[in-house]
Design an enzyme around this catalytic site. Structure first.
Site, PDB file in Angstrom:
ATOM      1  N   CYS A  86      -0.414   5.599  10.225  1.00 37.85           N
ATOM      2  CA  CYS A  86       0.798   5.044  10.573  1.00 37.85           C
ATOM      3  C   CYS A  86       0.584   3.423  11.063  1.00 37.85           C
ATOM      4  CB  CYS A  86       1.631   5.634  11.624  1.00 37.85           C
ATOM      5  SG  CYS A  86       2.147   7.318  10.959  1.00 37.85           S
ATOM      6  N   CYS A 123       3.667   8.395   1.257  1.00 35.30           N
ATOM      7  CA  CYS A 123       4.207   7.444   2.266  1.00 35.30           C
ATOM      8  C   CYS A 123       4.281   6.065   1.334  1.00 35.30           C
ATOM      9  CB  CYS A 123       3.210   7.366   3.321  1.00 35.30           C
ATOM     10  SG  CYS A 123       4.088   6.120   4.576  1.00 35.30           S
ATOM     11  N   GLU A 171       0.698  -1.202   0.127  1.00 34.97           N
ATOM     12  CA  GLU A 171      -0.010  -0.103  -0.078  1.00 34.97           C
ATOM     13  C   GLU A 171       0.734   1.210  -0.040  1.00 34.97           C
ATOM     14  OE1 GLU A 171      -4.020  -1.287   2.013  1.00 34.97           O
ATOM     15  OE2 GLU A 171      -2.531  -0.688   3.134  1.00 34.97           O
ATOM     16  N   CYS A 189       7.924  -5.127  15.581  1.00 33.27           N
ATOM     17  CA  CYS A 189       7.529  -4.106  16.783  1.00 33.27           C
ATOM     18  C   CYS A 189       6.138  -4.512  17.487  1.00 33.27           C
ATOM     19  CB  CYS A 189       7.768  -2.627  16.350  1.00 33.27           C
ATOM     20  SG  CYS A 189       9.203  -2.257  15.251  1.00 33.27           S
TER      21      CYS A 189
HETATM   22  N1  SAH Z   1      10.454   0.336   9.526  1.00 32.18           N
HETATM   23  C1  SAH Z   1      10.454   1.953   9.365  1.00 32.18           C
HETATM   24  C2  SAH Z   1       9.414   2.545   8.704  1.00 32.18           C
HETATM   25  C3  SAH Z   1       7.805   1.840   8.746  1.00 32.18           C
HETATM   26  S1  SAH Z   1       6.895   2.620  10.076  1.00 32.18           S
HETATM   27  C4  SAH Z   1      10.628   2.470  10.946  1.00 32.18           C
HETATM   28  O1  SAH Z   1      10.531   1.582  11.932  1.00 32.18           O
HETATM   29  O2  SAH Z   1      10.471   3.448  11.182  1.00 32.18           O
HETATM   30  C5  SAH Z   1       6.605   4.469   9.949  1.00 32.18           C
HETATM   31  C6  SAH Z   1       6.341   4.789  11.404  1.00 32.18           C
HETATM   32  O3  SAH Z   1       5.106   4.424  11.984  1.00 32.18           O
HETATM   33  C7  SAH Z   1       7.346   4.410  12.456  1.00 32.18           C
HETATM   34  O4  SAH Z   1       7.803   5.351  13.398  1.00 32.18           O
HETATM   35  C8  SAH Z   1       6.632   3.513  13.317  1.00 32.18           C
HETATM   36  O5  SAH Z   1       7.255   3.052  14.682  1.00 32.18           O
HETATM   37  C9  SAH Z   1       5.115   4.090  13.295  1.00 32.18           C
HETATM   38  N2  SAH Z   1       4.048   3.012  13.856  1.00 32.18           N
HETATM   39  C10 SAH Z   1       4.069   1.987  13.543  1.00 32.18           C
HETATM   40  N3  SAH Z   1       2.953   1.299  14.256  1.00 32.18           N
HETATM   41  C11 SAH Z   1       2.138   2.563  14.445  1.00 32.18           C
HETATM   42  C12 SAH Z   1       0.873   2.635  15.150  1.00 32.18           C
HETATM   43  N4  SAH Z   1      -0.012   1.666  15.191  1.00 32.18           N
HETATM   44  N5  SAH Z   1       0.395   4.011  15.412  1.00 32.18           N
HETATM   45  C13 SAH Z   1       1.226   4.866  15.110  1.00 32.18           C
HETATM   46  N6  SAH Z   1       2.459   4.906  14.596  1.00 32.18           N
HETATM   47  C14 SAH Z   1       2.918   3.708  14.453  1.00 32.18           C
END
Ligand code: SAH
Length: 399
Positions: A379, A133, A120, A144
């Site tokens: 995000c 994005c 996406e 994570c």
């Molecule tokens: N792997 C990379 C890029 C992808 S995530 C990274 O870790 O930076 C892009 C951003 O969205 C990251 O800061 C991630 O921690 C955040 N993110 C992931 N899941 C989220 C959620 N459920 N709510 C808010 N931010 C989130």
């Protein structure tokens, strides 16, 4: 470099299965040089022909070789015999009430047994900018604990061509190539002439685990004869693959964002398991020496606000202490929930308090407004939701 050594140093263009011809949309200059050599162009002409193709593909957004009027007909025919300019297919488009658009993109099958993975990408318009994005991997290996994408297993890295195609598709959908008409059904930036002014690698995947392809894509995005996105407006977001940070700064000149999310290793180990390999101290040291970072080019630290987990005033103060000596800005991200998530978003009061402490210490600390939540485009909500929705649709069709 002469043409034959050019060709040897290339990664091959995607070879679609079946009858389809390989596409040149999303190709790097080296890949175009190889394609031209294959179509019989003599070595002395290759550089000039690459420049012509580049202009048509990336400046004009051409979808057929026939449109390339300054290229002689026999060469256009030779190219069309061997190559196409097709893009990966957009299989779904959703438009949020706030103007955010999400496209589900089906990639061509990578080989036998691959049914064509999907990624996406999300477009976020604001009055003075438009941010795309994009994804660098199908799924993610990082797990994570607050990220929905992390609950999926990695399918594969995207090729540079597939990463670049996301921008081509988005500009096409927004009518942002010469001769196209912008859609009338949504919000678009009104100040400045570009609908997509910024790119963030914040979709699915860990960009630094797909380093070479991300680097090549940044090179194509920022090329002034084509897509022309300024490197200062391209941000690569990483969970902190420390040994790759210096390469990223040196080889791409892109802006860096770090998903920090915690100020103690014990907590960060649980939120971002990659921390066990590269703990906070090592990560921040690599940030202090990130090539090109300065007060004018700050590193963004992303910090997701998780209720009663990482959102106390003491943690805000510790964050400020940790970032001493790093040219930083801090981006607080309200947690975007997903079904079964083991966290809740902090209250606004708590987020404001946290933001005040950081702000009063001299850091910009904008709270990222959740965009496109109604279409699951915020995000950490990407892809897996779409799969679930689809599974649900299938189930109800079977009823
Ligand atoms: N792997 C990379 C890029 C992808 S995530 C990274 O870790 O930076 C892009 C951003 O969205 C990251 O800061 C991630 O921690 C955040 N993110 C992931 N899941 C989220 C959620 N459920 N709510 C808010 N931010 C989130």
């Amino acid at each position: 470099m002469n043409a034959s050594s050019l060709i040897e140093s290339l990664s091959p263009l995607a070879q679609p299965t079946g009858a389809a011809l390989p596409s040149l949309a999303g190709a790097t200059r080296l890949q175009l040089a190889a394609a031209l050599a294959e179509a019989g162009v003599p070595e002395r002409e290759i550089r000039m022909r690459v420049a012509q193709l580049w202009h048509w593909i990336y400046f004009q957004g051409a979808t057929s070789f026939d449109a390339m009027l300054n290229i002689a007909k026999p060469l256009r025919a030779a190219l069309a015999e061997r190559f196409a300019l097709t893009r990966p297919q957009v299989v779904a488009e959703q438009i949020s009430s706030d103007g955010t658009r999400k496209w589900l993109v089906r990639l061509d099958p990578a080989g036998a047994g691959d049914k064509g993975a999907e990624v996406e990408c999300v477009y976020i318009p604001e009055s003075d900018r438009g941010t795309l994005c994009i994804s660098s991997q199908v799924g993610c290996t990082l797990t994570c604990s607050f990220c929905h994408t992390g609950t999926q297993k990695l399918v594969r890295n995207l090729t540079s061509q597939e990463i670049i195609a996301q921008l081509i598709i988005a500009r096409e959908k927004l009518g942002d190539f010469p001769g196209l008409t912008p859609p009338s059904d949504g919000l678009l930036p009104t100040e400045g002439s570009r609908f997509i002014s910024n790119i963030v690698f914040m979709g699915m995947g860990e960009p630094l685990y797909n380093f070479d392809n991300v680097r090549d894509a940044v090179g194509v995005f920022s090329d002034g004869d084509g897509l022309s996105i300024s490197k200062r407006r391209i941000t690569v977001s990483s969970a902190g693959v420390v040994p790759r940070l210096e390469d990223l700064g040196r080889e791409t000149g892109a802006m860096l964002a770090i998903s920090l999310h915690a100020v103690r290793d014990e907590l960060r180990d649980r939120l971002v398991p990659l921390n066990k390999k590269y703990p906070i101290k090592d990560l921040l040291q690599a940030c202090r020496t990130y090539p090109g970072a300065s007060n004018a080019r700050r590193i963004t630290f992303e910090y997701v606000m998780l209720k009663d987990v990482n959102d106390s005033p003491a943690e805000a103060r510790e964050l400020v202490r940790l970032l001493k000596g790093v040219p930083a800005k801090i981006n607080l991200i309200p947690f975007n929930p997903w079904p079964g998530a083991p966290y809740e978003c902090s209250s606004w009061e708590r987020i404001e308090k946290f933001s005040d402490i950081v702000f009063n210490a001299g850091y910009a600390s904008p709270v990222r407004t959740p965009r496109g939540r109604d279409i699951l485009a915020a995000c950490g909500q990407l892809k897996s939701e779409t799969q679930k929705l689809r599974a649900r649709a299938l189930l109800s069709a079977e009823d």
